[in-house]
Design an enzyme around this catalytic site. Structure first.
Site, PDB file in Angstrom:
ATOM      1  N   ASP A  16      -2.098  31.857-149.947  1.00 43.67           N
ATOM      2  CA  ASP A  16      -1.107  32.691-149.311  1.00 43.67           C
ATOM      3  C   ASP A  16      -0.746  33.862-150.195  1.00 43.67           C
ATOM      4  O   ASP A  16      -0.430  34.991-149.656  1.00 43.67           O
ATOM      5  CB  ASP A  16       0.290  31.685-149.408  1.00 43.67           C
ATOM      6  CG  ASP A  16       1.210  32.322-148.128  1.00 43.67           C
ATOM      7  OD1 ASP A  16       0.929  33.344-147.851  1.00 43.67           O
ATOM      8  OD2 ASP A  16       2.076  31.460-147.573  1.00 43.67           O
ATOM      9  N   HIS A 207       8.169  25.142-147.240  1.00 42.82           N
ATOM     10  CA  HIS A 207       7.470  26.324-147.486  1.00 42.82           C
ATOM     11  C   HIS A 207       8.175  27.540-147.157  1.00 42.82           C
ATOM     12  O   HIS A 207       8.196  27.949-146.115  1.00 42.82           O
ATOM     13  CB  HIS A 207       6.069  26.247-146.639  1.00 42.82           C
ATOM     14  CG  HIS A 207       4.952  27.336-146.618  1.00 42.82           C
ATOM     15  ND1 HIS A 207       3.618  27.472-147.223  1.00 42.82           N
ATOM     16  CD2 HIS A 207       5.230  28.760-146.433  1.00 42.82           C
ATOM     17  CE1 HIS A 207       3.231  28.376-147.068  1.00 42.82           C
ATOM     18  NE2 HIS A 207       4.012  29.277-146.928  1.00 42.82           N
ATOM     19  N   HIS A 209       9.253  31.611-147.710  1.00 39.80           N
ATOM     20  CA  HIS A 209       9.089  32.663-148.302  1.00 39.80           C
ATOM     21  C   HIS A 209      10.577  33.347-148.744  1.00 39.80           C
ATOM     22  O   HIS A 209      11.387  32.974-148.053  1.00 39.80           O
ATOM     23  CB  HIS A 209       8.359  33.690-147.220  1.00 39.80           C
ATOM     24  CG  HIS A 209       6.972  33.207-147.023  1.00 39.80           C
ATOM     25  ND1 HIS A 209       5.809  34.066-147.614  1.00 39.80           N
ATOM     26  CD2 HIS A 209       6.359  32.045-146.556  1.00 39.80           C
ATOM     27  CE1 HIS A 209       4.613  33.631-147.315  1.00 39.80           C
ATOM     28  NE2 HIS A 209       4.962  32.410-146.730  1.00 39.80           N
ATOM     29  N   CYS A 240       2.062  37.123-145.428  1.00 42.41           N
ATOM     30  CA  CYS A 240       1.436  37.022-144.265  1.00 42.41           C
ATOM     31  C   CYS A 240       0.866  38.148-143.711  1.00 42.41           C
ATOM     32  O   CYS A 240       1.639  39.085-143.524  1.00 42.41           O
ATOM     33  CB  CYS A 240       1.651  35.999-143.290  1.00 42.41           C
ATOM     34  SG  CYS A 240       0.746  35.639-141.662  1.00 42.41           S
TER      35      CYS A 240
HETATM   36  P1  HMG Z   1     -10.857  34.993-132.600  1.00 51.22           P
HETATM   37  O1  HMG Z   1     -11.318  36.344-132.295  1.00 51.22           O
HETATM   38  O2  HMG Z   1      -9.927  34.529-131.539  1.00 51.22           O
HETATM   39  O3  HMG Z   1     -12.266  33.878-132.605  1.00 51.22           O
HETATM   40  O4  HMG Z   1     -10.122  34.630-133.780  1.00 51.22           O
HETATM   41  P2  HMG Z   1     -13.359  33.880-131.825  1.00 51.22           P
HETATM   42  O5  HMG Z   1     -13.708  32.107-131.969  1.00 51.22           O
HETATM   43  O6  HMG Z   1     -13.164  34.620-130.399  1.00 51.22           O
HETATM   44  O7  HMG Z   1     -14.203  34.568-132.873  1.00 51.22           O
HETATM   45  C1  HMG Z   1     -14.518  36.032-133.109  1.00 51.22           C
HETATM   46  C2  HMG Z   1     -15.168  36.136-134.246  1.00 51.22           C
HETATM   47  O8  HMG Z   1     -14.750  35.543-135.251  1.00 51.22           O
HETATM   48  C3  HMG Z   1     -16.602  35.550-134.366  1.00 51.22           C
HETATM   49  O9  HMG Z   1     -17.493  36.665-134.894  1.00 51.22           O
HETATM   50  C4  HMG Z   1     -16.590  34.500-135.070  1.00 51.22           C
HETATM   51  O10 HMG Z   1     -17.829  33.954-135.260  1.00 51.22           O
HETATM   52  C5  HMG Z   1     -15.614  34.908-136.085  1.00 51.22           C
HETATM   53  P3  HMG Z   1     -18.126  37.908-134.289  1.00 51.22           P
HETATM   54  O11 HMG Z   1     -18.981  37.166-133.185  1.00 51.22           O
HETATM   55  O12 HMG Z   1     -17.050  38.937-133.715  1.00 51.22           O
HETATM   56  O13 HMG Z   1     -18.904  38.504-135.522  1.00 51.22           O
HETATM   57  N1  HMG Z   1     -14.862  33.696-136.401  1.00 51.22           N
HETATM   58  C6  HMG Z   1     -14.747  33.081-137.647  1.00 51.22           C
HETATM   59  N2  HMG Z   1     -15.283  33.640-139.002  1.00 51.22           N
HETATM   60  C7  HMG Z   1     -15.344  32.955-139.944  1.00 51.22           C
HETATM   61  N3  HMG Z   1     -14.360  31.926-139.894  1.00 51.22           N
HETATM   62  C8  HMG Z   1     -13.889  31.303-138.999  1.00 51.22           C
HETATM   63  C9  HMG Z   1     -13.889  31.955-137.665  1.00 51.22           C
HETATM   64  N4  HMG Z   1     -13.683  31.741-136.483  1.00 51.22           N
HETATM   65  C10 HMG Z   1     -14.240  32.663-135.827  1.00 51.22           C
HETATM   66  N5  HMG Z   1     -13.162  30.244-138.736  1.00 51.22           N
HETATM   67  C11 HMG Z   1      -9.200  33.256-135.791  1.00 51.22           C
HETATM   68  C12 HMG Z   1      -9.493  33.335-134.417  1.00 51.22           C
HETATM   69  C13 HMG Z   1      -8.375  32.099-135.933  1.00 51.22           C
HETATM   70  C14 HMG Z   1     -10.712  33.193-136.448  1.00 51.22           C
HETATM   71  C15 HMG Z   1      -8.679  34.509-136.182  1.00 51.22           C
HETATM   72  O14 HMG Z   1      -7.522  34.637-135.619  1.00 51.22           O
HETATM   73  C16 HMG Z   1      -8.324  34.278-137.781  1.00 51.22           C
HETATM   74  O15 HMG Z   1      -9.173  34.293-138.542  1.00 51.22           O
HETATM   75  N6  HMG Z   1      -6.962  34.569-137.970  1.00 51.22           N
HETATM   76  C17 HMG Z   1      -6.463  34.893-139.463  1.00 51.22           C
HETATM   77  C18 HMG Z   1      -5.390  33.897-139.566  1.00 51.22           C
HETATM   78  C19 HMG Z   1      -4.747  33.901-140.959  1.00 51.22           C
HETATM   79  O16 HMG Z   1      -5.863  33.613-141.740  1.00 51.22           O
HETATM   80  N7  HMG Z   1      -3.617  33.938-141.363  1.00 51.22           N
HETATM   81  C20 HMG Z   1      -2.725  34.114-142.610  1.00 51.22           C
HETATM   82  C21 HMG Z   1      -2.919  32.458-142.814  1.00 51.22           C
HETATM   83  S1  HMG Z   1      -1.672  31.684-141.749  1.00 51.22           S
HETATM   84  C22 HMG Z   1      -0.109  31.977-143.026  1.00 51.22           C
HETATM   85  O17 HMG Z   1      -0.293  32.664-144.010  1.00 51.22           O
HETATM   86  C23 HMG Z   1       1.173  31.094-142.596  1.00 51.22           C
HETATM   87  C24 HMG Z   1       1.110  29.883-143.668  1.00 51.22           C
HETATM   88  O18 HMG Z   1       1.327  30.504-144.945  1.00 51.22           O
HETATM   89  C25 HMG Z   1       2.695  29.335-143.289  1.00 51.22           C
HETATM   90  C26 HMG Z   1       3.628  30.186-143.201  1.00 51.22           C
HETATM   91  O19 HMG Z   1       4.116  31.052-144.105  1.00 51.22           O
HETATM   92  O20 HMG Z   1       4.178  30.532-142.070  1.00 51.22           O
HETATM   93  C27 HMG Z   1       0.066  29.019-143.644  1.00 51.22           C
HETATM   94 MG    MG Z   2       3.064  31.356-145.893  1.00 53.73          MG
END
Ligand code: HMG
Ligand code: MG
Length: 302
Positions: A16, A207, A209, A240
């Site tokens: 994070d 959790h 922030h 985030c």
């Molecule tokens: P999408 O575009 O809807 O997925 O993304 P898709 O299935 O249509 O795939 C699109 C492309 O992404 C494809 O590649 C897939 O292969 C690739 P392309 O054909 O275009 O080259 N792909 C992936 N590549 C690597 N790893 C994967 C993966 N899945 C698909 N797992 C997805 C959906 C969830 C992947 C996208 O929206 C994403 O990566 N989002 C990032 C979200 C993120 O990391 N956010 C920050 C973390 S959450 C947070 O910080 C909150 C937390 O701390 C709690 C809080 O504070 O609230 C936890």
């Molecule tokens: Mg967070």
């Protein structure tokens, strides 16, 4: 008051904390950070995430980081996996726990993981099933449990709804996250109360922030409900990418100092933790975002 006698902290700094950094942080720096956190006594570390590198470029080195960490027994190394593709990559690196991450807000779910709350649960279900059958623990992060950057205030019944969905698919424990740091103690307590409809107190973590400076107060409010698991970020790193303006998690140093002062055991060596925070902050070219670290570093200089 029902204060716990010990608290378990999950440092989420490497994940994070760093995910939002614009400049790539080299894998060996991330690995060194994990090593320093484990040397400081952290028993749980959220190391990285297996998300799309197009969405979060900073986490593209997940495999290099996970495989570079010299693991110690008794430490739980967790990673984020939003879908089966992420899980399949993660499992090769043998995490102890995977984290699926949903939101109590429809708008945030769309922005963060590109699907609705219901669709996210459909994506998580096979991930949870696969992890549990491989003997990997499963945690669920619940974002925006008090407020959302797009929808504003979030009602506790949305949190209860999400917690229920997580429970139904087999998620073992959940994080009540205040993603944008707008929560205040009573609001956070209401979000935790809603979660308690589905999870017991031992399976809920806080959790928080610290965007509006409320995270320590919110931690205390959660402690008073008997919550004893929290996520925090060394040097207060983080934010985030899909929650503009939100700053880092509460600094681990600040939480440890507060808990030590309350006689609550964390098993963490605060001096070593401050050193870890200073290490990563120096790499990022700024001072640690922790009042306790600042005070302790000033005292060392004096
Ligand atoms: P999408 O575009 O809807 O997925 O993304 P898709 O299935 O249509 O795939 C699109 C492309 O992404 C494809 O590649 C897939 O292969 C690739 P392309 O054909 O275009 O080259 N792909 C992936 N590549 C690597 N790893 C994967 C993966 N899945 C698909 N797992 C997805 C959906 C969830 C992947 C996208 O929206 C994403 O990566 N989002 C990032 C979200 C993120 O990391 N956010 C920050 C973390 S959450 C947070 O910080 C909150 C937390 O701390 C709690 C809080 O504070 O609230 C936890
Ligand atoms: Mg967070």
């Amino acid at each position: 008051m029902n204060l716990p006698s010990l608290v378990r902290l999950i440092d989420v700094g490497p994940r994070d904390g760093l995910q939002n950094e614009k400049q790539p942080v080299p894998a060996d720096i991330k690995i060194e950070l994990v090593h320093r956190l484990q040397a400081a006594g952290l028993k749980e570390i959220e190391v990285t995430s297996y998300v799309s590198p197009k969405w979060v470029p900073q986490m593209a080195d997940n495999h290099a980081v996970m495989s570079g960490v010299q693991r110690q027994s008794g430490i739980r190394y967790s990673v984020l996996t939003p879908n089966l593709k992420g899980y399949e990559a993660a499992v090769l690196d043998k995490p102890d726990e995977i984290v699926v991450f949903g939101a109590a807000s429809e708008a945030f779910s769309q922005k963060n993981i590109n699907c609705s709350m219901a669709e996210s649960i459909e994506r998580f279900a096979p991930v949870v099933e696969a992890a549990l059958s491989a003997g990997i623990a499963v945690r669920g992060a619940m974002s925006c449990t008090v407020g959302c950057p797009y929808e504003g205030d979030i009602e506790p019944d949305r949190v209860a709804y999400l917690a229920g969905l997580m429970k139904d698919i087999g998620v073992q424990r959940v994080d009540v996250a205040d993603t944008i740091g707008v929560g205040t103690p009573l609001k956070v307590q209401r979000a935790i109360e809603a979660t308690l409809q589905h999870y017991d107190v031992n399976h809920i973590s806080g959790h928080f922030h610290d965007t509006y400076g409320q995270a320590l107060s919110n931690t205390l409010a959660a402690l008073q409900m008997g919550i004893w698991n929290f996520q925090s970020s060394v040097a207060g790193l983080g934010g985030c990418p899909y929650a503009k303006g939100a700053t880092g998690n509460v600094a681990t140093e600040d939480v440890v100092f507060m808990l030590q002062g309350m006689g609550i055991d964390t098993g963490i060596d605060l001096d070593a933790l401050v050193d870890a925070g200073q290490f990563i902050s120096a790499h990022l070219g700024r001072a640690p975002n922790s009042r306790v670290a600042t005070a302790m570093l000033n005292k060392r200089k004096a």
